[in-house]
Design a protein around this motif. Sequence first.
Motif, PDB file in Angstrom:
ATOM      1  N   ILE A 485       0.871  -1.182   0.000  1.00 56.95           N
ATOM      2  CA  ILE A 485       0.000   0.000   0.000  1.00 56.95           C
ATOM      3  C   ILE A 485       0.905   1.229   0.000  1.00 56.95           C
ATOM      4  O   ILE A 485       1.707   1.430   0.911  1.00 56.95           O
ATOM      5  CB  ILE A 485      -0.932  -0.001   1.217  1.00 56.95           C
ATOM      6  CG1 ILE A 485      -1.809  -1.260   1.211  1.00 56.95           C
ATOM      7  CG2 ILE A 485      -1.799   1.256   1.235  1.00 56.95           C
ATOM      8  CD1 ILE A 485      -2.655  -1.429   2.468  1.00 56.95           C
ATOM      9  N   MET A 486       0.764   2.033  -1.026  1.00 60.10           N
ATOM     10  CA  MET A 486       1.657   3.172  -1.215  1.00 60.10           C
ATOM     11  C   MET A 486       1.053   4.433  -0.600  1.00 60.10           C
ATOM     12  O   MET A 486      -0.165   4.624  -0.634  1.00 60.10           O
ATOM     13  CB  MET A 486       1.895   3.370  -2.718  1.00 60.10           C
ATOM     14  CG  MET A 486       2.991   4.360  -3.066  1.00 60.10           C
ATOM     15  SD  MET A 486       3.388   4.335  -4.833  1.00 60.10           S
ATOM     16  CE  MET A 486       2.062   5.360  -5.483  1.00 60.10           C
ATOM     17  N   ASP A 487       1.916   5.277  -0.070  1.00 67.46           N
ATOM     18  CA  ASP A 487       1.479   6.581   0.422  1.00 67.46           C
ATOM     19  C   ASP A 487       1.365   7.514  -0.781  1.00 67.46           C
ATOM     20  O   ASP A 487       2.331   8.156  -1.182  1.00 67.46           O
ATOM     21  CB  ASP A 487       2.486   7.118   1.442  1.00 67.46           C
ATOM     22  CG  ASP A 487       2.049   8.449   2.045  1.00 67.46           C
ATOM     23  OD1 ASP A 487       0.983   8.966   1.649  1.00 67.46           O
ATOM     24  OD2 ASP A 487       2.787   8.978   2.899  1.00 67.46           O
ATOM     25  N   PRO A 504       6.871   6.281  -0.050  1.00 70.82           N
ATOM     26  CA  PRO A 504       6.884   5.330   1.072  1.00 70.82           C
ATOM     27  C   PRO A 504       5.812   4.250   0.897  1.00 70.82           C
ATOM     28  O   PRO A 504       4.717   4.514   0.382  1.00 70.82           O
ATOM     29  CB  PRO A 504       6.573   6.212   2.282  1.00 70.82           C
ATOM     30  CG  PRO A 504       6.852   7.612   1.839  1.00 70.82           C
ATOM     31  CD  PRO A 504       6.556   7.651   0.379  1.00 70.82           C
ATOM     32  N   ILE A 505       6.137   3.047   1.326  1.00 74.09           N
ATOM     33  CA  ILE A 505       5.164   1.954   1.378  1.00 74.09           C
ATOM     34  C   ILE A 505       4.682   1.834   2.817  1.00 74.09           C
ATOM     35  O   ILE A 505       5.470   1.625   3.747  1.00 74.09           O
ATOM     36  CB  ILE A 505       5.793   0.630   0.901  1.00 74.09           C
ATOM     37  CG1 ILE A 505       6.167   0.728  -0.575  1.00 74.09           C
ATOM     38  CG2 ILE A 505       4.831  -0.538   1.131  1.00 74.09           C
ATOM     39  CD1 ILE A 505       4.984   0.928  -1.513  1.00 74.09           C
ATOM     40  N   LEU A 506       3.390   1.995   3.022  1.00 79.54           N
ATOM     41  CA  LEU A 506       2.819   1.964   4.375  1.00 79.54           C
ATOM     42  C   LEU A 506       2.815   0.553   4.943  1.00 79.54           C
ATOM     43  O   LEU A 506       2.980   0.367   6.151  1.00 79.54           O
ATOM     44  CB  LEU A 506       1.394   2.532   4.340  1.00 79.54           C
ATOM     45  CG  LEU A 506       1.272   3.967   3.800  1.00 79.54           C
ATOM     46  CD1 LEU A 506      -0.192   4.382   3.710  1.00 79.54           C
ATOM     47  CD2 LEU A 506       2.052   4.941   4.671  1.00 79.54           C
ATOM     48  N   ALA A 507       2.595  -0.436   4.070  1.00 79.35           N
ATOM     49  CA  ALA A 507       2.630  -1.838   4.511  1.00 79.35           C
ATOM     50  C   ALA A 507       2.639  -2.722   3.281  1.00 79.35           C
ATOM     51  O   ALA A 507       1.985  -2.410   2.275  1.00 79.35           O
ATOM     52  CB  ALA A 507       1.430  -2.172   5.388  1.00 79.35           C
ATOM     53  N   LYS A 530      -4.529  -7.778   9.618  1.00 83.62           N
ATOM     54  CA  LYS A 530      -5.202  -6.753  10.422  1.00 83.62           C
ATOM     55  C   LYS A 530      -4.657  -5.356  10.139  1.00 83.62           C
ATOM     56  O   LYS A 530      -5.415  -4.394   9.976  1.00 83.62           O
ATOM     57  CB  LYS A 530      -5.059  -7.095  11.905  1.00 83.62           C
ATOM     58  CG  LYS A 530      -5.765  -6.119  12.826  1.00 83.62           C
ATOM     59  CD  LYS A 530      -5.604  -6.531  14.282  1.00 83.62           C
ATOM     60  CE  LYS A 530      -6.315  -5.555  15.212  1.00 83.62           C
ATOM     61  NZ  LYS A 530      -6.161  -5.950  16.629  1.00 83.62           N
ATOM     62  N   ASN A 531      -3.334  -5.226  10.046  1.00 83.13           N
ATOM     63  CA  ASN A 531      -2.734  -3.913   9.831  1.00 83.13           C
ATOM     64  C   ASN A 531      -3.102  -3.346   8.461  1.00 83.13           C
ATOM     65  O   ASN A 531      -3.428  -2.156   8.334  1.00 83.13           O
ATOM     66  CB  ASN A 531      -1.212  -4.014   9.963  1.00 83.13           C
ATOM     67  CG  ASN A 531      -0.535  -2.663   9.813  1.00 83.13           C
ATOM     68  OD1 ASN A 531      -0.933  -1.691  10.451  1.00 83.13           O
ATOM     69  ND2 ASN A 531       0.479  -2.593   8.957  1.00 83.13           N
ATOM     70  N   GLU A 532      -3.080  -4.208   7.436  1.00 82.96           N
ATOM     71  CA  GLU A 532      -3.428  -3.728   6.099  1.00 82.96           C
ATOM     72  C   GLU A 532      -4.915  -3.367   6.010  1.00 82.96           C
ATOM     73  O   GLU A 532      -5.294  -2.419   5.328  1.00 82.96           O
ATOM     74  CB  GLU A 532      -3.090  -4.781   5.040  1.00 82.96           C
ATOM     75  CG  GLU A 532      -1.617  -5.065   4.872  1.00 82.96           C
ATOM     76  CD  GLU A 532      -1.131  -6.192   5.737  1.00 82.96           C
ATOM     77  OE1 GLU A 532      -1.465  -7.362   5.477  1.00 82.96           O
ATOM     78  OE2 GLU A 532      -0.418  -5.886   6.711  1.00 82.96           O
ATOM     79  N   ARG A 533      -5.758  -4.116   6.719  1.00 77.56           N
ATOM     80  CA  ARG A 533      -7.189  -3.784   6.739  1.00 77.56           C
ATOM     81  C   ARG A 533      -7.414  -2.426   7.408  1.00 77.56           C
ATOM     82  O   ARG A 533      -8.281  -1.651   6.988  1.00 77.56           O
ATOM     83  CB  ARG A 533      -7.996  -4.871   7.453  1.00 77.56           C
ATOM     84  CG  ARG A 533      -8.049  -6.186   6.709  1.00 77.56           C
ATOM     85  CD  ARG A 533      -9.168  -7.079   7.215  1.00 77.56           C
ATOM     86  NE  ARG A 533      -9.058  -7.403   8.618  1.00 77.56           N
ATOM     87  CZ  ARG A 533      -8.398  -8.441   9.103  1.00 77.56           C
ATOM     88  NH1 ARG A 533      -7.745  -9.249   8.277  1.00 77.56           N
ATOM     89  NH2 ARG A 533      -8.360  -8.675  10.421  1.00 77.56           N
ATOM     90  N   LYS A 534      -6.623  -2.143   8.446  1.00 76.53           N
ATOM     91  CA  LYS A 534      -6.727  -0.847   9.120  1.00 76.53           C
ATOM     92  C   LYS A 534      -6.359   0.288   8.166  1.00 76.53           C
ATOM     93  O   LYS A 534      -7.035   1.320   8.106  1.00 76.53           O
ATOM     94  CB  LYS A 534      -5.820  -0.834  10.341  1.00 76.53           C
ATOM     95  CG  LYS A 534      -5.865   0.461  11.135  1.00 76.53           C
ATOM     96  CD  LYS A 534      -4.922   0.407  12.331  1.00 76.53           C
ATOM     97  CE  LYS A 534      -4.930   1.734  13.083  1.00 76.53           C
ATOM     98  NZ  LYS A 534      -3.972   1.707  14.234  1.00 76.53           N
ATOM     99  N   LEU A 535      -5.296   0.087   7.369  1.00 74.71           N
ATOM    100  CA  LEU A 535      -4.887   1.102   6.397  1.00 74.71           C
ATOM    101  C   LEU A 535      -5.947   1.285   5.314  1.00 74.71           C
ATOM    102  O   LEU A 535      -6.208   2.399   4.856  1.00 74.71           O
ATOM    103  CB  LEU A 535      -3.546   0.717   5.773  1.00 74.71           C
ATOM    104  CG  LEU A 535      -2.334   0.786   6.699  1.00 74.71           C
ATOM    105  CD1 LEU A 535      -1.118   0.142   6.034  1.00 74.71           C
ATOM    106  CD2 LEU A 535      -2.035   2.230   7.082  1.00 74.71           C
ATOM    107  N   ARG A 548       1.596  -0.380  -4.938  1.00 74.24           N
ATOM    108  CA  ARG A 548       2.791  -0.484  -5.778  1.00 74.24           C
ATOM    109  C   ARG A 548       3.317  -1.903  -5.714  1.00 74.24           C
ATOM    110  O   ARG A 548       3.396  -2.489  -4.628  1.00 74.24           O
ATOM    111  CB  ARG A 548       3.883   0.481  -5.304  1.00 74.24           C
ATOM    112  CG  ARG A 548       5.079   0.569  -6.275  1.00 74.24           C
ATOM    113  CD  ARG A 548       6.174   1.463  -5.730  1.00 74.24           C
ATOM    114  NE  ARG A 548       6.976   0.782  -4.718  1.00 74.24           N
ATOM    115  CZ  ARG A 548       7.767   1.406  -3.841  1.00 74.24           C
ATOM    116  NH1 ARG A 548       7.817   2.728  -3.827  1.00 74.24           N
ATOM    117  NH2 ARG A 548       8.471   0.717  -2.957  1.00 74.24           N
ATOM    118  N   MET A 549       3.649  -2.456  -6.886  1.00 75.16           N
ATOM    119  CA  MET A 549       4.285  -3.772  -6.930  1.00 75.16           C
ATOM    120  C   MET A 549       5.767  -3.593  -7.214  1.00 75.16           C
ATOM    121  O   MET A 549       6.152  -2.933  -8.180  1.00 75.16           O
ATOM    122  CB  MET A 549       3.641  -4.682  -7.981  1.00 75.16           C
ATOM    123  CG  MET A 549       4.361  -6.027  -8.080  1.00 75.16           C
ATOM    124  SD  MET A 549       3.507  -7.228  -9.105  1.00 75.16           S
ATOM    125  CE  MET A 549       2.372  -7.899  -7.904  1.00 75.16           C
TER     126      MET A 549
END
Length: 629
Positions: A485-487, A504-507, A530-535, A548-549
């Motif tokens: 997940i990209m900022d 930056p990549i958030l996760a 859980k963390n990615e679902r929160k984002l 981003r890949m």
Amino acid sequence: MREQYKSYQESVDFFYEAQKKYPNVFRVEVIGKTWEDRDIIVVTVSKDLSSADAKPALLYTGTIHAREWIGIELAVGFGEYILDHIDYDPVLNEALSKATLYMVPCANPDGFEFSRTHFSFWRKNRRQNADGSFGVDLNRNFNVGYAPSKNTSSNVYSGPEPFSEPETLALKHFAEDHPNITIALDYHSQGNVFFPAHNFKHEDALNATDLNTLSANMAEEIRKVSGREYGVHMGKPPVHLISGSGREFYYSTGALALTVEVGSRNISDFIENMTENINENIPALIYALTEVPNYDKSIRLPRMANFIAKKVASNRVELEWEYPEEEDVYFEIYRSKKEISFCQASNRIGMTKSKSFIDKHLRSSKNYTYFIRAVCKKRGIKSAFAPKLSIRTLSDIDGFSKILFPIKEKIGYVGEKTIKNSEHFGYNSLFVGVSETRGECYGVLGFALDSVPENAIIRSARISMYPINRVNVQIEKYGEWRLGIMDESACENLSSFTAVRDAPILAFIEKPTEAHELSQGIWRTWEFAKNERKLLQEALKRKEITFRMDGPTKLPLDRSSQLMQWDIGFSKFSSGLEFRPKLDISYTIPAAKIELKSSLLTTITESGNIEEELTVGFDKKGCKQYGCI
């Protein structure tokens, strides 16, 4: 390196020696001569050769393209395995008791020898054309879909007419003289992928599930040995299919036909890669042999008809099908989260003699695919598969789900050395990794989230992408691909290589995918933790999310590409809109308490109605009273 490989004559001599050692198991025959007068041989392998041609058979062909040495090397390796295991391997012995193996170890002897001794990357045979050039692409010289060509110098020159070459003519006559062939495997390099045959109707063919499942089961046998994941790719719609190939010819005779692309290079370093490629493919070949009797045209079981989902709920599905009444027949049901999947004991969810089955152990808002075949315990054979059945379970009573697709203008890739990165968006494919020509490459996927309520509570999420081609992933077990997940707030221009690379990549989602796990033609899915679902939930406020890949960013000195190609669903280079990446979100919304005041209260009695009063039951006299709200 070349000294590690056998010459054509050394390979032929090996099979003649095998015939001497086990004359009741091996038989070598010459079925034709090449332009340079080399023998084209076929090796018959079976228990009790006197009945070999009466049994259902598997046809193996290798190295029809001269530079694809794996075909002949695997044939010899399989021959060595049979010699070493014929006395005790129970699976191999049972397979060769019920079926016959026909192997043409090298379908292009002249071209192979020219590749081995003169020019490694020679592809065609050694026909001298009228203009003085040499060679015909033998895998364009069969009749099905044959496309005439006048460019004799082309690597895919199809020859003056179908079967103009002694090699393809010999294969034609052998296949037509052996109607007992039920499965045909044509071995090539490179790509680590199975390409099932076509009848030029694409995946609408009745036996498409059989072709894909045979491929997936062989791929699973390979994965068990080396961890390498082979893809299964029936290809693009008919306009894009190759013409005049042996695969389609064998398929036209009634056999299940597959092309098997082995390895990540045409000619692998023998010690490093080729031995592993041989070892991992032998169990897959044995598995294919065990399937041969199930497709015997003379005794095969009928295929199930009208395989449907009668009822679908949030946690269960009721399946039913039609089949002729047979006392000795029962049914095997398999379930997978993938539409192209192996069917083995590990995903067999039931066996029944009934013509219906209830699967009770499902999750809501999830995709499942079912496969079914009949088994005759008396005759020891299985039927062909019914066409696969894909379903999606319903949402929970308080749940919702959305499948979102990328915005066309926000899906593409940026390359370090590519000049017009903005033109990659909504067009072509996602190229991710690194190559000498493109440099580092990153994929970008932007989704609009405005159709999901801002106050949604996300229960699960996953993103799926379709890998369209891995032929430019040239290095085994090198590099990894990650989806993050990209900022997007830190990236002002999605078509700027530097901006995307430095964002930056958030996760990152799930674990990385390593090179040997890349499988062409099979959807790859990443599940949000859980963390990615929160984002993702936080992104609902912005009403958009960008991924981003990443792939490998550097190459070893002697390699030119480690670049994976993913479908974006748009433009002529795509397989179609249905192959767009998918963001699948399941969610609920906060519970709300709503108080509604009544506009009417009435007690109804025998003697009359009483307004603004609610008394229900029996009065003092025992008469019934009713209430109305």
